[in-house]
Motif scaffolding. Sequence first.
Motif, PDB file in Angstrom:
ATOM      1  N   GLU A  44       0.839  -1.192   0.000  1.00 31.39           N
ATOM      2  CA  GLU A  44       0.000   0.000   0.000  1.00 31.39           C
ATOM      3  C   GLU A  44       0.878   1.247   0.000  1.00 31.39           C
ATOM      4  N   VAL A  45       0.414   2.282  -0.689  1.00 28.85           N
ATOM      5  CA  VAL A  45       1.181   3.528  -0.823  1.00 28.85           C
ATOM      6  C   VAL A  45       0.519   4.598   0.032  1.00 28.85           C
ATOM      7  N   PRO A  46       1.275   5.218   0.970  1.00 26.73           N
ATOM      8  CA  PRO A  46       0.689   6.255   1.817  1.00 26.73           C
ATOM      9  C   PRO A  46       0.648   7.603   1.121  1.00 26.73           C
ATOM     10  N   CYS A  47      -0.286   8.424   1.565  1.00 27.23           N
ATOM     11  CA  CYS A  47      -0.424   9.776   1.024  1.00 27.23           C
ATOM     12  C   CYS A  47       0.592  10.707   1.699  1.00 27.23           C
ATOM     13  N   PRO A  48       1.307  11.538   0.937  1.00 29.64           N
ATOM     14  CA  PRO A  48       2.285  12.440   1.543  1.00 29.64           C
ATOM     15  C   PRO A  48       1.689  13.770   2.011  1.00 29.64           C
ATOM     16  N   PHE A  49       0.389  13.989   1.792  1.00 28.75           N
ATOM     17  CA  PHE A  49      -0.242  15.257   2.142  1.00 28.75           C
ATOM     18  C   PHE A  49      -1.520  15.026   2.936  1.00 28.75           C
ATOM     19  N   SER A  50      -1.953  16.082   3.598  1.00 27.91           N
ATOM     20  CA  SER A  50      -3.297  16.124   4.185  1.00 27.91           C
ATOM     21  C   SER A  50      -4.131  17.108   3.371  1.00 27.91           C
ATOM     22  N   GLY A  51      -5.334  16.689   3.020  1.00 29.22           N
ATOM     23  CA  GLY A  51      -6.184  17.562   2.223  1.00 29.22           C
ATOM     24  C   GLY A  51      -7.346  16.788   1.637  1.00 29.22           C
ATOM     25  N   LEU A  71       2.022 -18.161   2.949  1.00 32.60           N
ATOM     26  CA  LEU A  71       0.940 -17.186   3.090  1.00 32.60           C
ATOM     27  C   LEU A  71      -0.411 -17.887   3.225  1.00 32.60           C
ATOM     28  N   PRO A  72      -1.407 -17.210   3.781  1.00 30.73           N
ATOM     29  CA  PRO A  72      -2.729 -17.823   3.948  1.00 30.73           C
ATOM     30  C   PRO A  72      -3.348 -18.318   2.643  1.00 30.73           C
ATOM     31  N   ASP A  73      -3.000 -17.691   1.499  1.00 27.11           N
ATOM     32  CA  ASP A  73      -3.583 -18.111   0.226  1.00 27.11           C
ATOM     33  C   ASP A  73      -2.836 -19.278  -0.407  1.00 27.11           C
ATOM     34  N   GLY A  74      -1.826 -19.819   0.310  1.00 29.58           N
ATOM     35  CA  GLY A  74      -1.086 -20.954  -0.207  1.00 29.58           C
ATOM     36  C   GLY A  74       0.172 -20.582  -0.963  1.00 29.58           C
ATOM     37  N   ASN A  75       0.373 -19.310  -1.271  1.00 27.04           N
ATOM     38  CA  ASN A  75       1.581 -18.872  -1.949  1.00 27.04           C
ATOM     39  C   ASN A  75       2.743 -18.754  -0.966  1.00 27.04           C
ATOM     40  N   LEU A  76       3.905 -18.484  -1.494  1.00 28.69           N
ATOM     41  CA  LEU A  76       5.128 -18.415  -0.695  1.00 28.69           C
ATOM     42  C   LEU A  76       5.803 -17.082  -0.938  1.00 28.69           C
ATOM     43  N   ILE A  77       6.384 -16.518   0.116  1.00 36.04           N
ATOM     44  CA  ILE A  77       7.133 -15.269  -0.006  1.00 36.04           C
ATOM     45  C   ILE A  77       8.377 -15.368   0.863  1.00 36.04           C
ATOM     46  N   VAL A  78       9.432 -14.644   0.497  1.00 37.85           N
ATOM     47  CA  VAL A  78      10.714 -14.779   1.194  1.00 37.85           C
ATOM     48  C   VAL A  78      11.215 -13.401   1.640  1.00 37.85           C
ATOM     49  N   PRO A  79      10.758 -12.906   2.797  1.00 40.07           N
ATOM     50  CA  PRO A  79      11.319 -11.668   3.339  1.00 40.07           C
ATOM     51  C   PRO A  79      12.754 -11.886   3.813  1.00 40.07           C
ATOM     52  N   VAL A  80      13.503 -10.799   3.916  1.00 38.08           N
ATOM     53  CA  VAL A  80      14.946 -10.888   4.175  1.00 38.08           C
ATOM     54  C   VAL A  80      15.309 -10.181   5.470  1.00 38.08           C
ATOM     55  N   ILE A  81      16.132 -10.841   6.291  1.00 35.37           N
ATOM     56  CA  ILE A  81      16.735 -10.217   7.470  1.00 35.37           C
ATOM     57  C   ILE A  81      18.082  -9.663   7.030  1.00 35.37           C
ATOM     58  N   HIS A  82      18.154  -8.363   6.811  1.00 34.74           N
ATOM     59  CA  HIS A  82      19.392  -7.745   6.345  1.00 34.74           C
ATOM     60  C   HIS A  82      20.403  -7.645   7.475  1.00 34.74           C
ATOM     61  N   LEU A 115       8.670  -9.966  10.564  1.00 31.09           N
ATOM     62  CA  LEU A 115       8.572 -10.219   9.126  1.00 31.09           C
ATOM     63  C   LEU A 115       7.482 -11.241   8.810  1.00 31.09           C
ATOM     64  N   ALA A 116       7.388 -12.289   9.627  1.00 25.53           N
ATOM     65  CA  ALA A 116       6.362 -13.305   9.383  1.00 25.53           C
ATOM     66  C   ALA A 116       4.964 -12.712   9.532  1.00 25.53           C
ATOM     67  N   LYS A 117       4.780 -11.878  10.545  1.00 25.89           N
ATOM     68  CA  LYS A 117       3.468 -11.259  10.780  1.00 25.89           C
ATOM     69  C   LYS A 117       3.095 -10.331   9.628  1.00 25.89           C
ATOM     70  N   ARG A 118       4.035  -9.480   9.215  1.00 23.59           N
ATOM     71  CA  ARG A 118       3.725  -8.539   8.133  1.00 23.59           C
ATOM     72  C   ARG A 118       3.555  -9.254   6.796  1.00 23.59           C
ATOM     73  N   ASN A 148       0.117  -9.069   4.462  1.00 23.26           N
ATOM     74  CA  ASN A 148       0.364  -8.365   3.203  1.00 23.26           C
ATOM     75  C   ASN A 148       0.849  -6.935   3.437  1.00 23.26           C
ATOM     76  N   LYS A 149       1.743  -6.756   4.422  1.00 22.94           N
ATOM     77  CA  LYS A 149       2.238  -5.433   4.763  1.00 22.94           C
ATOM     78  C   LYS A 149       3.743  -5.299   4.540  1.00 22.94           C
ATOM     79  N   LEU A 150       4.341  -6.230   3.810  1.00 25.46           N
ATOM     80  CA  LEU A 150       5.762  -6.131   3.522  1.00 25.46           C
ATOM     81  C   LEU A 150       6.019  -5.024   2.500  1.00 25.46           C
ATOM     82  N   LYS A 151       7.168  -4.376   2.621  1.00 24.09           N
ATOM     83  CA  LYS A 151       7.612  -3.394   1.646  1.00 24.09           C
ATOM     84  C   LYS A 151       8.564  -4.077   0.661  1.00 24.09           C
TER      85      LYS A 151
END
Length: 442
Positions: free
Chosen positions: A48-55, A307-318, A335-338, A342-345
């Motif tokens: 998700e992309v956050p808004c940089p302004f208020s308005g 992931l809950p939908d059965g897919n796989l993702i590999v976040p990284v511990i830098h 990382l597992a929670k995000r 679906n909140k990984l960047k």
Amino acid sequence: MKIVEMVMPPMGESIMECTVLHLLAKAGDKVSIDDSILEVATDKVDTEVPCPFSGVLAEWLVKESEVVPIGSPVARIEVEDNVNAEAVQPNNPPANGQPDIKINNVPEAIDVEATAALLEKDYEEALSKKAEPVLEYAANSPESNIFYSPLVLSIARQEHISPTELATIPGTGAENRVTKNDIFSFLDNRNKQVEPALPVATSLNGSNEIIEMDRMRKMISQRMIESRRISAHVTSFIETDMTPVVQWREHTKAEYRKKTGDSITFTPILIEAVVKAIKDYPMINISVDGDKIIKKKDINIGMAVALPDGNLIVPVIHRADQYDLPGLARKVNDLAKRARENKLKADDLAGGTYTVSNIGAFANLMGTPIIVQPQVAIMAFGAIKKKPAVIETPQGDLLGIRSLMFISHSYDHRVVDGSLGGLFLKRVNDYLENFDTHRTIL
């Protein structure tokens, strides 16, 4: 009040464009800084992309399913007159993937006109360059003077799309270039045209259900096939006595949950052992570029998450070697929670140098995982099972019950020989079997 433009912010290392999945706000809605107003997909993650302004959101400049270059305008927002738009808009992303911030009233020691002229010249040269051939035999084809991105070329090679076919695909990207979505749409349409030629009785008899692959499953499929093609996979196995680790965790987990509100799983302990072994055998922490071996300074551990939908993702511990065990536990849980929410960047998925997979979470005893490119090795940890085992003591051998686990180590035999692959696996085993049961994690 005045109107300012919101641009698509940097999405991480090497990400040049993204696809708009959902518009999360409507024209006329009030928005605040950091409100998520659209969801996008890149080659690495949906985010998700956050808004940089208020308005007030005045107008969308993009549509759902549209491919949008990084840095291009996506919306117009009505803000107060005193809002400084330049102070919050992202500039070109630095190496760490985080956006720079423009600071007003600070003179820049840059000749803007000269820089612009150089950039324009580079851009024109890039457009005029001949693209690399889609297939080895297509280097001199008349269609090869069209510019295609490396990703599009890779998909074309894998799907056996001829240069003539590729040239017929209409592009929806910048300068009418073909994007990955364009080529996927072409493949979908080509497959649909072929399907009717099959006898109905042999393909659909009423007892089968046809399920279309989602975007992530297609991506996983593509990358797994590509990895098998690139790397010469070899797998070694070892059976590890996890009794000290199991006993320590049983003694520790209740107190850890009470004080932190979270669980201490086996995963950070396993990752710690892998990190220590990489320090002992740094030639496992490499990648291959043609005929060159790139030895990585940072130890960035990817951890496979289902992931809950059965897919796989590999976040990284830098820079995983800079964390102690409590730090690894917090990072693994975060990382597992995000990932599952679906909140990984994009940066959470970039830069891995070695990957681990805890297949024991599914009660699997062992497995032969596929290497994550461009890495050269991956380790899978199986289920921990209590078994009768011979225990060697100074007084003689005894028969006892031990907690045993199979570890498999798949490595690229182009650059990792059996001795290095086996010794590295044995070193991980040794760190786990000699785990200090008196250590604290709180």
